[in-house]
Design a protein around this motif. Structure first.
Motif, PDB file in Angstrom:
ATOM      1  N   GLN A 196       0.828  -1.202   0.000  1.00  0.00           N
ATOM      2  CA  GLN A 196       0.000   0.000   0.000  1.00  0.00           C
ATOM      3  C   GLN A 196       0.866   1.256   0.000  1.00  0.00           C
ATOM      4  O   GLN A 196       0.564   2.223  -0.713  1.00  0.00           O
ATOM      5  CB  GLN A 196      -0.934  -0.014   1.209  1.00  0.00           C
ATOM      6  CG  GLN A 196      -1.970  -1.124   1.161  1.00  0.00           C
ATOM      7  CD  GLN A 196      -2.804  -1.203   2.420  1.00  0.00           C
ATOM      8  OE1 GLN A 196      -2.424  -0.689   3.472  1.00  0.00           O
ATOM      9  NE2 GLN A 196      -3.946  -1.855   2.334  1.00  0.00           N
ATOM     10  N   LEU A 197       1.933   1.225   0.768  1.00  0.00           N
ATOM     11  CA  LEU A 197       2.868   2.350   0.808  1.00  0.00           C
ATOM     12  C   LEU A 197       3.452   2.611  -0.574  1.00  0.00           C
ATOM     13  O   LEU A 197       3.504   3.754  -1.039  1.00  0.00           O
ATOM     14  CB  LEU A 197       3.968   2.054   1.818  1.00  0.00           C
ATOM     15  CG  LEU A 197       5.177   2.996   1.887  1.00  0.00           C
ATOM     16  CD1 LEU A 197       4.727   4.428   2.101  1.00  0.00           C
ATOM     17  CD2 LEU A 197       6.129   2.550   2.999  1.00  0.00           C
ATOM     18  N   LEU A 203       1.586   6.414  -7.253  1.00  0.00           N
ATOM     19  CA  LEU A 203       0.467   7.226  -7.749  1.00  0.00           C
ATOM     20  C   LEU A 203       0.750   8.718  -7.588  1.00  0.00           C
ATOM     21  O   LEU A 203       0.162   9.541  -8.295  1.00  0.00           O
ATOM     22  CB  LEU A 203      -0.823   6.860  -7.016  1.00  0.00           C
ATOM     23  CG  LEU A 203      -1.396   5.475  -7.313  1.00  0.00           C
ATOM     24  CD1 LEU A 203      -2.672   5.230  -6.505  1.00  0.00           C
ATOM     25  CD2 LEU A 203      -1.681   5.312  -8.803  1.00  0.00           C
ATOM     26  N   ALA A 204       1.651   9.068  -6.670  1.00  0.00           N
ATOM     27  CA  ALA A 204       2.036  10.477  -6.482  1.00  0.00           C
ATOM     28  C   ALA A 204       3.137  10.885  -7.451  1.00  0.00           C
ATOM     29  O   ALA A 204       3.633  12.016  -7.385  1.00  0.00           O
ATOM     30  CB  ALA A 204       2.492  10.697  -5.044  1.00  0.00           C
ATOM     31  N   GLY A 205       3.531   9.963  -8.327  1.00  0.00           N
ATOM     32  CA  GLY A 205       4.559  10.291  -9.316  1.00  0.00           C
ATOM     33  C   GLY A 205       5.975  10.022  -8.852  1.00  0.00           C
ATOM     34  O   GLY A 205       6.931  10.407  -9.535  1.00  0.00           O
ATOM     35  N   LEU A 206       6.134   9.375  -7.709  1.00  0.00           N
ATOM     36  CA  LEU A 206       7.462   9.049  -7.196  1.00  0.00           C
ATOM     37  C   LEU A 206       7.842   7.634  -7.636  1.00  0.00           C
ATOM     38  O   LEU A 206       6.970   6.783  -7.831  1.00  0.00           O
ATOM     39  CB  LEU A 206       7.487   9.163  -5.671  1.00  0.00           C
ATOM     40  CG  LEU A 206       7.076  10.524  -5.121  1.00  0.00           C
ATOM     41  CD1 LEU A 206       7.012  10.498  -3.597  1.00  0.00           C
ATOM     42  CD2 LEU A 206       8.044  11.607  -5.589  1.00  0.00           C
ATOM     43  N   GLU A 207       9.119   7.374  -7.780  1.00  0.00           N
ATOM     44  CA  GLU A 207       9.577   6.072  -8.272  1.00  0.00           C
ATOM     45  C   GLU A 207      10.631   5.489  -7.329  1.00  0.00           C
ATOM     46  O   GLU A 207      11.831   5.522  -7.605  1.00  0.00           O
ATOM     47  CB  GLU A 207      10.138   6.207  -9.691  1.00  0.00           C
ATOM     48  CG  GLU A 207       9.097   6.664 -10.714  1.00  0.00           C
ATOM     49  CD  GLU A 207       9.664   6.720 -12.118  1.00  0.00           C
ATOM     50  OE1 GLU A 207      10.839   6.359 -12.301  1.00  0.00           O
ATOM     51  OE2 GLU A 207       8.928   7.127 -13.029  1.00  0.00           O
ATOM     52  N   LEU A 273      -0.048   6.980   9.747  1.00  0.00           N
ATOM     53  CA  LEU A 273       0.350   7.819   8.621  1.00  0.00           C
ATOM     54  C   LEU A 273      -0.065   7.177   7.300  1.00  0.00           C
ATOM     55  O   LEU A 273      -0.423   7.878   6.342  1.00  0.00           O
ATOM     56  CB  LEU A 273       1.865   8.044   8.644  1.00  0.00           C
ATOM     57  CG  LEU A 273       2.441   8.967   7.570  1.00  0.00           C
ATOM     58  CD1 LEU A 273       1.775  10.341   7.619  1.00  0.00           C
ATOM     59  CD2 LEU A 273       3.949   9.102   7.720  1.00  0.00           C
ATOM     60  N   LEU A 274      -0.040   5.848   7.236  1.00  0.00           N
ATOM     61  CA  LEU A 274      -0.437   5.150   6.011  1.00  0.00           C
ATOM     62  C   LEU A 274      -1.901   5.432   5.673  1.00  0.00           C
ATOM     63  O   LEU A 274      -2.287   5.400   4.499  1.00  0.00           O
ATOM     64  CB  LEU A 274      -0.217   3.642   6.172  1.00  0.00           C
ATOM     65  CG  LEU A 274      -0.373   2.770   4.927  1.00  0.00           C
ATOM     66  CD1 LEU A 274       0.600   3.186   3.830  1.00  0.00           C
ATOM     67  CD2 LEU A 274      -0.184   1.300   5.268  1.00  0.00           C
ATOM     68  N   ARG A 275      -2.696   5.725   6.687  1.00  0.00           N
ATOM     69  CA  ARG A 275      -4.111   6.046   6.452  1.00  0.00           C
ATOM     70  C   ARG A 275      -4.310   7.496   6.024  1.00  0.00           C
ATOM     71  O   ARG A 275      -5.446   7.920   5.777  1.00  0.00           O
ATOM     72  CB  ARG A 275      -4.928   5.751   7.716  1.00  0.00           C
ATOM     73  CG  ARG A 275      -5.019   4.276   8.067  1.00  0.00           C
ATOM     74  CD  ARG A 275      -6.049   4.023   9.154  1.00  0.00           C
ATOM     75  NE  ARG A 275      -5.636   4.581  10.434  1.00  0.00           N
ATOM     76  CZ  ARG A 275      -4.950   3.914  11.356  1.00  0.00           C
ATOM     77  NH1 ARG A 275      -4.591   2.656  11.124  1.00  0.00           N
ATOM     78  NH2 ARG A 275      -4.623   4.484  12.509  1.00  0.00           N
ATOM     79  N   GLN A 276      -3.213   8.259   5.940  1.00  0.00           N
ATOM     80  CA  GLN A 276      -3.283   9.651   5.493  1.00  0.00           C
ATOM     81  C   GLN A 276      -2.327   9.836   4.307  1.00  0.00           C
ATOM     82  O   GLN A 276      -1.245  10.417   4.457  1.00  0.00           O
ATOM     83  CB  GLN A 276      -2.891  10.586   6.633  1.00  0.00           C
ATOM     84  CG  GLN A 276      -3.713  10.402   7.893  1.00  0.00           C
ATOM     85  CD  GLN A 276      -3.213  11.283   9.024  1.00  0.00           C
ATOM     86  OE1 GLN A 276      -3.370  12.520   8.998  1.00  0.00           O
ATOM     87  NE2 GLN A 276      -2.578  10.680  10.015  1.00  0.00           N
ATOM     88  N   PRO A 277      -2.696   9.315   3.145  1.00  0.00           N
ATOM     89  CA  PRO A 277      -1.759   9.299   2.013  1.00  0.00           C
ATOM     90  C   PRO A 277      -1.220  10.672   1.612  1.00  0.00           C
ATOM     91  O   PRO A 277      -0.056  10.785   1.226  1.00  0.00           O
ATOM     92  CB  PRO A 277      -2.576   8.668   0.879  1.00  0.00           C
ATOM     93  CG  PRO A 277      -3.995   8.698   1.329  1.00  0.00           C
ATOM     94  CD  PRO A 277      -3.980   8.670   2.808  1.00  0.00           C
TER      95      PRO A 277
END
Length: 290
Positions: A196-197, A203-207, A273-277
């Motif tokens: 999930q992380l 999806l935020a454009g990070l690789e 924090l994982l619940r607050q993407p």
């Protein structure tokens, strides 16, 4: 019911309470006492039997009308990919024409079922591996569906290419998102939160680079969940799980100090924090900017 059948009830892990009472093996009061544990309406197990998600799935198959199919996360857990906790709802699909009411503890979805998409299992039906995978990725948020699919692929329950081909031929509602889930799945994640992380970051454009070994002075110091080596930023899920606690940075301050002294910044992601993407991504971006 014959004497043999009555004796058989004692050896069943799950059974219908009404049948046990009719057979004279139990009285109605027993169904409210401490000899048995109620799993679903009129379906019980004996006190002391370990209650797992698989047991609850079998109980749901017994409780539901003929034609209902255990699928999705529940079928994956039954087949060996542990994606469900014990008390998670049992995932079920039912043909559109089947009369079936909503039940506590069952997550029901009505849909058309094709020939060959299920098989007999216990007192009911279980989805085929491909149907199971389809129900994992249809109508669910990407981080959740990808995480479960990662575990299914890792367990070898489906062939990725076969699944891609099957999705290509379907026109279900949500099929576009389902195809995206397969593209994002890697089948190498150690845990569901880690998957999930990764999805939130991608999806935020990070690789990020997954399962990256950080080296200090030519020595492998720690393997981190995700890394941006060019920026010396590591991202670790800090949820208390690790197959090998020796390499867990959240438990080894000396190793963490060495990594930070070498110029690395480590972002620890908690379950909260994982619940607050949005906040999660902002923290990683902040570390990258530094």
């Amino acid at each position: 019911m014959s004497k043999t059948q009555r004796a058989g009830i004692a050896h069943l892990e799950i059974f219908r309470g009404s049948e046990a009472v009719r057979a004279g093996f139990l009285v109605a009061a027993d169904l409210r006492g401490d000899r048995v544990v109620r799993l679903f309406r009129d379906v019980y197990t004996w006190a002391g039997v370990p209650i797992t998600h698989e047991l609850r799935a079998r109980a749901a198959a017994l409780a539901l009308p003929t034609g209902a199919v255990v699928t999705g996360r529940s079928a994956a857990t039954v087949r060996g990919a542990q994606v469900c906790w014990t008390d998670d709802p049992v995932h079920v699909v039912a043909p559109l024409e089947l009369r079936i009411g909503r039940r506590t503890g069952v997550l029901l979805r009505r849909t058309a079922l094709r020939p060959g998409e299920c098989a007999p299992w216990g007192d009911g039906l279980i989805a085929s591996p491909l149907r199971m995978a389809l129900d994992l990725v249809l109508g669910r948020p990407l981080p959740e569906s990808v995480a479960d699919l990662d575990q299914v692929l890792k367990a070898g329950l489906i062939d990725r290419d076969e699944f891609v081909a099957a999705l290509r031929a379907r026109r279900d509602n949500g099929i576009v998102l389902a195809r995206q889930a397969v593209q994002l799945a890697t089948g190498v994640a150690d845990s569901i939160p880690e998957s999930q992380l990764r999805v939130h970051l991608v999806l935020a454009g990070l690789e990020p680079v997954a399962q990256h070994w950080i080296e200090v002075d030519g020595e492998q110091v720690a393997q981190v969940d995700f890394a941006f080596p060019a920026r010396k930023v590591a991202v670790e899920y800090d949820g208390g799980w690790r197959n090998n606690e020796l390499w867990a940075l959240n438990h080894d301050r000396a190793r963490l100090n060495r990594i930070q002294a070498a110029g690395w910044d480590v972002v620890f992601v908690t379950a909260a924090l994982l619940r607050q993407p949005r906040k999660l991504v902002a923290e990683v971006r902040g570390a990258l900017a530094r």
